[in-house]
Design a protein around this motif. Structure first.
Motif, PDB file in Angstrom:
ATOM      1  N   LYS A  87      24.859  -8.206   1.926  1.00 33.02           N
ATOM      2  CA  LYS A  87      25.346  -8.825   3.156  1.00 33.02           C
ATOM      3  C   LYS A  87      24.813  -8.098   4.378  1.00 33.02           C
ATOM      4  CE  LYS A  87      29.657 -10.627   1.268  1.00 33.02           C
ATOM      5  NZ  LYS A  87      31.110 -10.581   1.336  1.00 33.02           N
ATOM      6  N   SER A  88      24.729  -6.775   4.258  1.00 34.12           N
ATOM      7  CA  SER A  88      24.166  -5.987   5.358  1.00 34.12           C
ATOM      8  C   SER A  88      23.266  -4.909   4.743  1.00 34.12           C
ATOM      9  CB  SER A  88      25.309  -5.339   6.145  1.00 34.12           C
ATOM     10  OG  SER A  88      24.838  -4.181   6.798  1.00 34.12           O
ATOM     11  N   PRO A  89      22.151  -4.569   5.442  1.00 26.66           N
ATOM     12  CA  PRO A  89      21.241  -3.573   4.867  1.00 26.66           C
ATOM     13  C   PRO A  89      21.909  -2.228   4.590  1.00 26.66           C
ATOM     14  CG  PRO A  89      20.222  -4.651   6.746  1.00 26.66           C
ATOM     15  CD  PRO A  89      21.642  -5.118   6.708  1.00 26.66           C
ATOM     16  N   SER A  90      22.960  -1.887   5.343  1.00 28.69           N
ATOM     17  CA  SER A  90      23.585  -0.578   5.110  1.00 28.69           C
ATOM     18  C   SER A  90      24.630  -0.575   3.992  1.00 28.69           C
ATOM     19  CB  SER A  90      24.198  -0.026   6.387  1.00 28.69           C
ATOM     20  OG  SER A  90      24.236  -0.973   7.386  1.00 28.69           O
ATOM     21  N   ASP A  91      24.942  -1.726   3.427  1.00 27.74           N
ATOM     22  CA  ASP A  91      25.869  -1.732   2.293  1.00 27.74           C
ATOM     23  C   ASP A  91      25.244  -0.922   1.155  1.00 27.74           C
ATOM     24  OD1 ASP A  91      27.413  -3.310   3.828  1.00 27.74           O
ATOM     25  OD2 ASP A  91      27.071  -5.178   2.703  1.00 27.74           O
ATOM     26  N   PHE A  92      26.093  -0.136   0.491  1.00 27.55           N
ATOM     27  CA  PHE A  92      25.504   0.727  -0.544  1.00 27.55           C
ATOM     28  C   PHE A  92      25.928   0.317  -1.951  1.00 27.55           C
ATOM     29  CE2 PHE A  92      29.325   2.905   0.996  1.00 27.55           C
ATOM     30  CZ  PHE A  92      29.999   3.171  -0.184  1.00 27.55           C
ATOM     31  N   SER A  93      25.125   0.756  -2.892  1.00 19.21           N
ATOM     32  CA  SER A  93      25.276   0.298  -4.268  1.00 19.21           C
ATOM     33  C   SER A  93      26.406   1.014  -5.016  1.00 19.21           C
ATOM     34  CB  SER A  93      23.947   0.552  -4.984  1.00 19.21           C
ATOM     35  OG  SER A  93      24.113   0.400  -6.360  1.00 19.21           O
ATOM     36  N   LEU A  94      27.213   0.233  -5.704  1.00 23.92           N
ATOM     37  CA  LEU A  94      28.258   0.801  -6.566  1.00 23.92           C
ATOM     38  C   LEU A  94      27.856   0.661  -8.032  1.00 23.92           C
ATOM     39  CD1 LEU A  94      31.370  -0.807  -4.815  1.00 23.92           C
ATOM     40  CD2 LEU A  94      30.721   1.606  -4.718  1.00 23.92           C
ATOM     41  N   TRP A  95      27.176  -0.438  -8.334  1.00 23.81           N
ATOM     42  CA  TRP A  95      26.757  -0.697  -9.713  1.00 23.81           C
ATOM     43  C   TRP A  95      25.389  -1.376  -9.691  1.00 23.81           C
ATOM     44  CZ3 TRP A  95      28.639   1.090 -14.140  1.00 23.81           C
ATOM     45  CH2 TRP A  95      28.245   0.486 -15.339  1.00 23.81           C
ATOM     46  N   LYS A  96      24.490  -0.916 -10.564  1.00 27.37           N
ATOM     47  CA  LYS A  96      23.150  -1.525 -10.617  1.00 27.37           C
ATOM     48  C   LYS A  96      22.986  -2.236 -11.950  1.00 27.37           C
ATOM     49  CE  LYS A  96      21.154   2.134  -7.851  1.00 27.37           C
ATOM     50  NZ  LYS A  96      20.064   3.035  -7.583  1.00 27.37           N
ATOM     51  N   LYS A  97      22.723  -3.524 -11.883  1.00 27.26           N
ATOM     52  CA  LYS A  97      22.540  -4.257 -13.140  1.00 27.26           C
ATOM     53  C   LYS A  97      21.246  -3.817 -13.806  1.00 27.26           C
ATOM     54  CE  LYS A  97      25.373  -8.116 -11.678  1.00 27.26           C
ATOM     55  NZ  LYS A  97      25.479  -9.531 -11.316  1.00 27.26           N
ATOM     56  N   ALA A  98      21.294  -3.737 -15.136  1.00 27.04           N
ATOM     57  CA  ALA A  98      20.175  -3.140 -15.881  1.00 27.04           C
ATOM     58  C   ALA A  98      18.917  -4.001 -15.848  1.00 27.04           C
ATOM     59  CB  ALA A  98      20.595  -2.904 -17.318  1.00 27.04           C
ATOM     60  N   LYS A  99      17.783  -3.326 -15.661  1.00 23.50           N
ATOM     61  CA  LYS A  99      16.483  -3.975 -15.828  1.00 23.50           C
ATOM     62  C   LYS A  99      16.065  -3.672 -17.265  1.00 23.50           C
ATOM     63  CE  LYS A  99      15.135  -3.330 -11.041  1.00 23.50           C
ATOM     64  NZ  LYS A  99      15.457  -2.000 -10.527  1.00 23.50           N
ATOM     65  N   PRO A 100      15.060  -4.387 -17.785  1.00 24.09           N
ATOM     66  CA  PRO A 100      14.685  -4.135 -19.184  1.00 24.09           C
ATOM     67  C   PRO A 100      14.363  -2.658 -19.433  1.00 24.09           C
ATOM     68  CG  PRO A 100      13.486  -6.009 -18.294  1.00 24.09           C
ATOM     69  CD  PRO A 100      14.244  -5.426 -17.151  1.00 24.09           C
ATOM     70  N   ASN A 101      14.718  -2.187 -20.598  1.00 26.98           N
ATOM     71  CA  ASN A 101      14.447  -0.810 -21.045  1.00 26.98           C
ATOM     72  C   ASN A 101      15.078   0.289 -20.200  1.00 26.98           C
ATOM     73  OD1 ASN A 101      12.847  -1.764 -23.152  1.00 26.98           O
ATOM     74  ND2 ASN A 101      11.097  -1.942 -21.740  1.00 26.98           N
ATOM     75  N   GLU A 102      16.193  -0.019 -19.554  1.00 24.49           N
ATOM     76  CA  GLU A 102      16.899   1.027 -18.821  1.00 24.49           C
ATOM     77  C   GLU A 102      18.168   1.389 -19.582  1.00 24.49           C
ATOM     78  OE1 GLU A 102      15.843   0.257 -14.128  1.00 24.49           O
ATOM     79  OE2 GLU A 102      17.824  -0.249 -14.864  1.00 24.49           O
ATOM     80  N   PRO A 103      18.582   2.645 -19.531  1.00 24.25           N
ATOM     81  CA  PRO A 103      19.857   2.978 -20.172  1.00 24.25           C
ATOM     82  C   PRO A 103      20.967   2.204 -19.463  1.00 24.25           C
ATOM     83  CG  PRO A 103      18.747   4.945 -19.295  1.00 24.25           C
ATOM     84  CD  PRO A 103      17.979   3.762 -18.822  1.00 24.25           C
ATOM     85  N   SER A 104      21.914   1.673 -20.223  1.00 19.57           N
ATOM     86  CA  SER A 104      22.948   0.871 -19.569  1.00 19.57           C
ATOM     87  C   SER A 104      24.280   0.956 -20.298  1.00 19.57           C
ATOM     88  CB  SER A 104      22.490  -0.582 -19.477  1.00 19.57           C
ATOM     89  OG  SER A 104      22.267  -1.069 -20.778  1.00 19.57           O
ATOM     90  N   TRP A 105      25.332   0.591 -19.571  1.00 15.66           N
ATOM     91  CA  TRP A 105      26.700   0.590 -20.086  1.00 15.66           C
ATOM     92  C   TRP A 105      27.298  -0.791 -19.814  1.00 15.66           C
ATOM     93  CZ3 TRP A 105      23.994   4.596 -18.240  1.00 15.66           C
ATOM     94  CH2 TRP A 105      24.077   5.823 -18.898  1.00 15.66           C
ATOM     95  N   ASN A 106      28.228  -1.186 -20.691  1.00 14.26           N
ATOM     96  CA  ASN A 106      28.884  -2.483 -20.492  1.00 14.26           C
ATOM     97  C   ASN A 106      29.837  -2.409 -19.308  1.00 14.26           C
ATOM     98  OD1 ASN A 106      27.728  -3.847 -22.665  1.00 14.26           O
ATOM     99  ND2 ASN A 106      29.155  -2.856 -24.092  1.00 14.26           N
ATOM    100  N   SER A 107      29.940  -3.535 -18.596  1.00  8.58           N
ATOM    101  CA  SER A 107      30.873  -3.576 -17.462  1.00  8.58           C
ATOM    102  C   SER A 107      31.243  -5.033 -17.213  1.00  8.58           C
ATOM    103  CB  SER A 107      30.189  -3.004 -16.211  1.00  8.58           C
ATOM    104  OG  SER A 107      29.397  -4.000 -15.593  1.00  8.58           O
ATOM    105  N   PRO A 108      32.253  -5.290 -16.382  1.00 12.64           N
ATOM    106  CA  PRO A 108      32.585  -6.691 -16.065  1.00 12.64           C
ATOM    107  C   PRO A 108      31.430  -7.411 -15.371  1.00 12.64           C
ATOM    108  CG  PRO A 108      34.332  -5.206 -15.341  1.00 12.64           C
ATOM    109  CD  PRO A 108      33.186  -4.348 -15.764  1.00 12.64           C
ATOM    110  N   TRP A 109      30.446  -6.674 -14.885  1.00 13.22           N
ATOM    111  CA  TRP A 109      29.298  -7.287 -14.179  1.00 13.22           C
ATOM    112  C   TRP A 109      28.033  -7.250 -15.041  1.00 13.22           C
ATOM    113  CZ3 TRP A 109      31.798  -2.758 -12.677  1.00 13.22           C
ATOM    114  CH2 TRP A 109      33.018  -2.997 -12.051  1.00 13.22           C
ATOM    115  N   GLY A 110      28.242  -7.150 -16.304  1.00 14.07           N
ATOM    116  CA  GLY A 110      27.123  -7.095 -17.247  1.00 14.07           C
ATOM    117  C   GLY A 110      26.664  -5.668 -17.451  1.00 14.07           C
ATOM    118  N   LYS A 111      25.614  -5.521 -18.261  1.00 18.06           N
ATOM    119  CA  LYS A 111      25.135  -4.165 -18.548  1.00 18.06           C
ATOM    120  C   LYS A 111      24.508  -3.556 -17.301  1.00 18.06           C
ATOM    121  CE  LYS A 111      24.194  -4.063 -23.497  1.00 18.06           C
ATOM    122  NZ  LYS A 111      24.881  -2.807 -23.702  1.00 18.06           N
ATOM    123  N   GLY A 112      24.745  -2.268 -17.114  1.00 15.32           N
ATOM    124  CA  GLY A 112      24.172  -1.625 -15.931  1.00 15.32           C
ATOM    125  C   GLY A 112      24.549  -0.160 -15.859  1.00 15.32           C
ATOM    126  N   ARG A 113      24.396   0.394 -14.666  1.00 16.11           N
ATOM    127  CA  ARG A 113      24.707   1.820 -14.476  1.00 16.11           C
ATOM    128  C   ARG A 113      25.258   2.035 -13.066  1.00 16.11           C
ATOM    129  NH1 ARG A 113      19.775   3.739 -11.918  1.00 16.11           N
ATOM    130  NH2 ARG A 113      18.283   2.044 -12.161  1.00 16.11           N
TER     131      ARG A 113
END
Ligand code: AMP
Length: 455
Positions: A176-202
């Protein structure tokens, strides 16, 4: 005696009053483990080690937690470059970090907390932030909307408009705004990831720390430390996350930040490539010299790396060690040590109570040495001074109390053995080792090189 600390939040020295009596919950940002640590890190961690030791010296019960960032973009990149599992790589470098901290005499940390072991707490915090409408999900992750948290900017002392202005351009169209910061990053292929309500990520970088501190201390605690570079956006965002999630203010009572170790006026850093690893540094000087070098500047004063200054620290420390050796054998007639020690202890504590003014505290010890050196103390008096030196060293961790002096002929033999060892002439090297043993000395082959010591 009252202890004052400089609080970045209010830009003032404030009386340290823990939330819970004599208990202090203290958190310092630990390393991102994808490479060996450098002596810039050593400055920050040694100075916080002295701070934690002094708080304990004052009778506080310090619960000192440090995080280990063992999942992050840089770790993934380095793992991919080396064809290694990123998490495995992180844990290898974590081991190296612990070895470096041990080698530097850093022993004040109560608990090291790995980000990857707090995944449930991280996910729960993000869930709360979404529920309270401080965060939103996009195609590639979950973000904190800074606009919703009106206090954003209170630690770095910048108005929200200015912060937003600074981050005008964003490569991420989803935010929404460029200064908003990341809380969860959805996984790209071949990245270590964990299950979450927003899909696999970190997790994003900032959320790991508030998840750890909420688990270990609760939503509010006493003291948070780190280098100056972490004030914004890292610590600012920690405040936003936790105060928004809990509704309680402040997250942290006192924010302490160390100034950089620079090299040719630039911050020593991995990304600039202008660093000296702790491993290599310890081949040049010993750990106590570095501790003394860093304790001799105020933690909020930037320091320009200089070999002459380290050498001066070594010589200065040598004078203190020599003084301690002399105290041990003193057997004269003079008295009066108690009065001198009492007034020095008072000064030492006054300086340390003044926002941990280590350089001034050390200067008061030199004044004492100068006075005592004029005397030939009776054994009992010398013991009083020795006890004082032990007491202050529980904070500084720089003095060598055991007699490590090695006669010149023994050192020569040890040097010859080192040459034989380097030439892989093991027979000669072993013979010389035995010869040294017969003379009452042994060789300690440390990662920093061979050191000859008394048996
Ligand atoms: P990093 O692993 O680079 O995030 O750094 C870990 C900690 O070391 C942070 O608190 C940094 O602020 C601190 N740090 C990094 N470089 C330096 C430096 N050159 N001087 C002092 N502290 C530093």
């Amino acid at each position: 005696m009252a202890l004052k600390v400089y609080n970045t939040l209010n830009r003032k020295k404030e009386l340290l009053k823990p939330i819970n009596g004599k208990k202090i919950n203290m958190f310092v940002c630990g390393p991102t483990v994808y490479d060996l640590s450098h002596i810039g890190h050593a400055k920050t961690y040694i100075q916080f080690d002295v701070i934690a030791r002094y708080l304990r010296y004052k009778g506080f019960e310090v619960n000192y937690v440090q995080n280990i960032t063992d999942i992050d973009d840089k770790i993934i990149r380095r793992g991919n470059e080396q064809g290694k599992d990123p998490i495995k790589l992180a844990h290898e470098f974590e081991k190296e970090y612990f070895a470096d901290m041990k080698a530097l005499g850093i022993n004040s940390v109560t608990k090291y907390a790995r980000a990857t072991e707090y995944m449930n707490a991280i996910i729960n915090q993000i869930k709360t932030l979404i529920k309270k409408d401080y965060a939103y999900e996009t195609e590639d992750g979950v973000y904190f909307e800074i606009e919703k948290f009106s206090d954003y900017g209170k630690l770095c002392h910048q108005p929200m408009d200015q912060i937003k202005e600074g981050a005008r351009v964003s490569i991420n169209e989803n935010k929404k705004s460029p200064s908003d910061f990341s809380l969860w990053k959805k996984a790209k292929p071949n990245e270590p990831s964990w299950n979450s309500p927003w899909g696999k990520g970190r997790p994003g970088w900032h959320i790991e720390d508030t998840a750890i501190t909420e688990t270990e201390f609760g939503p509010q605690y006493d003291l948070h430390g780190g280098g100056f570079d972490l004030i914004f956006p890292h610590h600012e965002s920690e405040i936003a996350q936790m105060e928004a999630a809990s509704g309680k203010k402040p997250l942290v009572q006192y924010w302490l930040h160390t100034a950089f170790l620079n090299i040719n006026k630039e911050k020593m850093s991995k990304s600039l490539g202008n660093f000296l690893t702790i491993r290599d540094a310890l081949k040049l000087w010993d750990e106590k010299t570095y501790r003394f070098y860093f304790a001799s500047t105020h933690y909020r004063t930037p320091l320009d790396y200089s070999e002459e200054a380290i050498d001066q620290a070594k010589q200065g420390l040598g004078r203190i060690n020599e003084f301690v050796r002399k105290l041990k054998v003193m057997n004269g007639k003079d008295s009066g040590a108690k009065k001198l020690v009492d007034s020095t202890l008072k000064k030492f504590e006054e300086h340390m109570d003044n926002d941990f003014d280590m350089p001034q505290a050390i200067a008061s010890v030199y004044d004492l040495i100068r006075e005592i050196n004029k005397l030939d103390l009776a054994k009992k008096d010398a013991e009083i001074v020795l006890y004082f030196m032990e007491k202050i060293d529980s904070v500084l961790g720089v003095i060598t109390f055991e007699d490590l002096s090695v006669p010149a002929d023994i050192q020569k033999l040890a040097n010859k053995r080192e040459v034989a060892r380097k030439e892989k002439d093991w027979t000669t090297a072993d013979k010389m080792r035995d010869e040294l043993k017969e003379k009452g000395f042994y060789i300690d082959d440390t990662p920093q090189g061979s050191v000859v010591k008394k048996l």
